[in-house]
Design a protein around this motif. Structure first.
Motif, PDB file in Angstrom:
ATOM      1  N   LEU A 200       0.671  -1.769   0.261  1.00 18.63           N
ATOM      2  CA  LEU A 200      -0.002  -0.367   0.093  1.00 18.63           C
ATOM      3  C   LEU A 200       1.196   1.439  -0.472  1.00 18.63           C
ATOM      4  O   LEU A 200       0.363   2.407  -0.422  1.00 18.63           O
ATOM      5  N   TRP A 201       2.263   1.483   0.761  1.00 18.46           N
ATOM      6  CA  TRP A 201       2.923   2.345   0.777  1.00 18.46           C
ATOM      7  C   TRP A 201       4.672   1.338   0.150  1.00 18.46           C
ATOM      8  O   TRP A 201       4.565   0.315   1.435  1.00 18.46           O
ATOM      9  N   GLU A 206       3.564   6.416  -1.490  1.00 14.56           N
ATOM     10  CA  GLU A 206       2.108   5.299  -2.156  1.00 14.56           C
ATOM     11  C   GLU A 206       2.329   4.961  -3.195  1.00 14.56           C
ATOM     12  O   GLU A 206       2.020   5.978  -3.738  1.00 14.56           O
ATOM     13  N   GLN A 207       1.837   3.672  -2.499  1.00 15.15           N
ATOM     14  CA  GLN A 207       0.770   3.060  -4.175  1.00 15.15           C
ATOM     15  C   GLN A 207      -0.345   2.778  -3.752  1.00 15.15           C
ATOM     16  O   GLN A 207      -1.107   2.943  -4.260  1.00 15.15           O
ATOM     17  N   GLN A 208      -1.128   4.116  -5.524  1.00 13.01           N
ATOM     18  CA  GLN A 208      -2.072   4.615  -4.878  1.00 13.01           C
ATOM     19  C   GLN A 208      -3.491   4.467  -5.826  1.00 13.01           C
ATOM     20  O   GLN A 208      -4.070   3.719  -4.693  1.00 13.01           O
ATOM     21  N   ALA A 211      -3.682   1.650  -2.269  1.00 14.21           N
ATOM     22  CA  ALA A 211      -4.289   2.056  -1.461  1.00 14.21           C
ATOM     23  C   ALA A 211      -5.445   2.749  -1.055  1.00 14.21           C
ATOM     24  O   ALA A 211      -6.377   2.692  -0.278  1.00 14.21           O
ATOM     25  N   ARG A 212      -5.985   3.248  -3.002  1.00 17.38           N
ATOM     26  CA  ARG A 212      -7.064   3.706  -2.973  1.00 17.38           C
ATOM     27  C   ARG A 212      -8.279   2.424  -2.878  1.00 17.38           C
ATOM     28  O   ARG A 212      -9.369   2.480  -2.691  1.00 17.38           O
ATOM     29  N   MET A 218      -6.042   2.241   5.506  1.00 15.02           N
ATOM     30  CA  MET A 218      -5.437   3.299   5.764  1.00 15.02           C
ATOM     31  C   MET A 218      -5.747   4.150   6.678  1.00 15.02           C
ATOM     32  O   MET A 218      -5.445   5.279   7.775  1.00 15.02           O
ATOM     33  N   ARG A 228       8.576   7.727   8.798  1.00 16.57           N
ATOM     34  CA  ARG A 228       9.142   8.620   7.956  1.00 16.57           C
ATOM     35  C   ARG A 228      10.612   8.862   7.392  1.00 16.57           C
ATOM     36  O   ARG A 228      10.673   9.788   8.437  1.00 16.57           O
TER      37      ARG A 228
END
Length: 344
Positions: A200-201, A206-208, A211-212, A218, A228
């Protein structure tokens, strides 16, 4: 008669010590001294000489049958004496209120280390060591107050995972070969589909699309202190370990973070070891561990095991220290043309 016997044993000790002065690794002399000390009632010291003899023997190659027989005898005797000594310690400590189930975990571990029931595992990061951080295996749960909220979302997160599992081609081997890196495959995991992942990240990005499709996942991680470092962390992924697969013992890269697991599909027989601590994954029960301590995983069940993995800052780091570590890695990645590369 007792005094005469004691004198004989003391003479044997003196004779053994003459041999040991010439060769401190003289196995028969070490055994003879241990036997004489046992006869004098000093089992604790005798055990130390028995153990020295066993270490000096190594794998036993080149030793005669009589010496091998003596080593087997003293090995059994040393084990018996160690158990008696442990029993004495345990009884004495219980008399002053010690209970391994409720007393200080650190003291309990120190007792197990001294008795030889456990091995000492230390943090051994492959790339970066931040000094002064606690040497932990699994992080104490009371230092992770946000984990309960993540666990509470298990059913929703699992539902999002199951919608992705019907597209197995999305999962890629967790360790993939890279042409811009030297690739060592000592663990046999490069391009191995038995350990696969869907991010997902990944490396702080972010692997959009994925993740979406996982909004509840999330949302559950929104209040988590994710580690981070731009271009490097966080990584958030669904990690799948195939039926019968094993991830061999290894160490992580940096000791400023904890790796977190939330088991989503955890068949009985799938287990995880960090240092001395072995646990089974149980669906909905999260944990965090220091991956710079030796760890390994195995799935002895007949089904795939899938968990959510994410990385967080160690709680002992101050805000300033987190910012400095992130800035340091940004500076490292700004030097040269290769760019950052690592995984959880």
């Amino acid at each position: 008669m007792a005094n005469e016997q004691a004198d004989v044993l003391k003479q044997r000790i003196a004779e053994a010590e003459r041999h040991l002065a010439a060769n401190p690794h003289d196995i028969p002399a070490l055994i003879a001294k241990g036997d004489a000390l046992t006869g004098l009632g000093d089992e604790r010291t005798a055990t130390s000489f028995y153990n020295l003899a066993l270490r000096a023997a190594g794998d036993g190659r080149g030793l005669g049958p009589n010496v091998i027989a003596d080593l087997r005898r003293v090995q059994a005797r040393a084990r018996e004496q160690t158990l008696r000594f442990e029993g004495h310690l345990t009884d004495s400590l219980r008399a002053v209120g010690f209970d391994p189930d409720v007393s200080s975990p650190r003291f309990t571990q120190s007792l197990e280390l001294m008795a030889g029931r456990k091995q000492l595992y230390l943090s051994r990061p492959l790339f970066y060591l931040f000094p002064g951080l606690p040497q932990v295996q699994f992080q104490p749960a009371d230092t992770l107050p946000w984990m309960k909220d993540v666990e509470a979302a298990t059913n929703d997160i699992r539902a999002e995972l199951e919608a992705l599992l019907i597209e197995p081609e999305r999962f890629r081997p967790y360790v993939e070969n890279r042409k811009d890196r030297t690739n060592s495959d000592t663990a046999g995991m490069i391009d191995n589909p038995d350990w696969s992942a869907l991010f997902l990240w990944k490396d702080g990005v972010e692997q959009q699309e994925v993740a979406r499709r996982c909004p509840r996942t999330m949302e559950a991680l929104a209040s988590v202190p994710l580690c981070r470092v731009p271009g490097r962390t966080p990584s958030i992924l669904f990690s799948k370990l195939g039926a019968g697969a094993r991830i061999p013992p290894h160490h992580g890269l940096i000791n400023v973070r904890l790796i977190c697991h939330l088991p989503l599909i955890a068949p009985p027989g799938s287990r995880f070891r960090v240092g001395n601590d072995v646990r089974e994954w149980r669906e909905g029960e999260g944990w965090a561990f220091d991956d710079t301590v030796e760890h390994e995983a195995r799935n002895d069940s007949g089904l795939d095991r899938t968990i959510l993995i994410f990385d967080v800052w160690k709680p002992e780091l101050t805000g300033e220290e987190r910012d400095l570590v992130a800035s340091m890695f940004e500076a490292i990645d700004g030097y040269g043309k290769t760019g950052p590369a690592w995984g959880v």
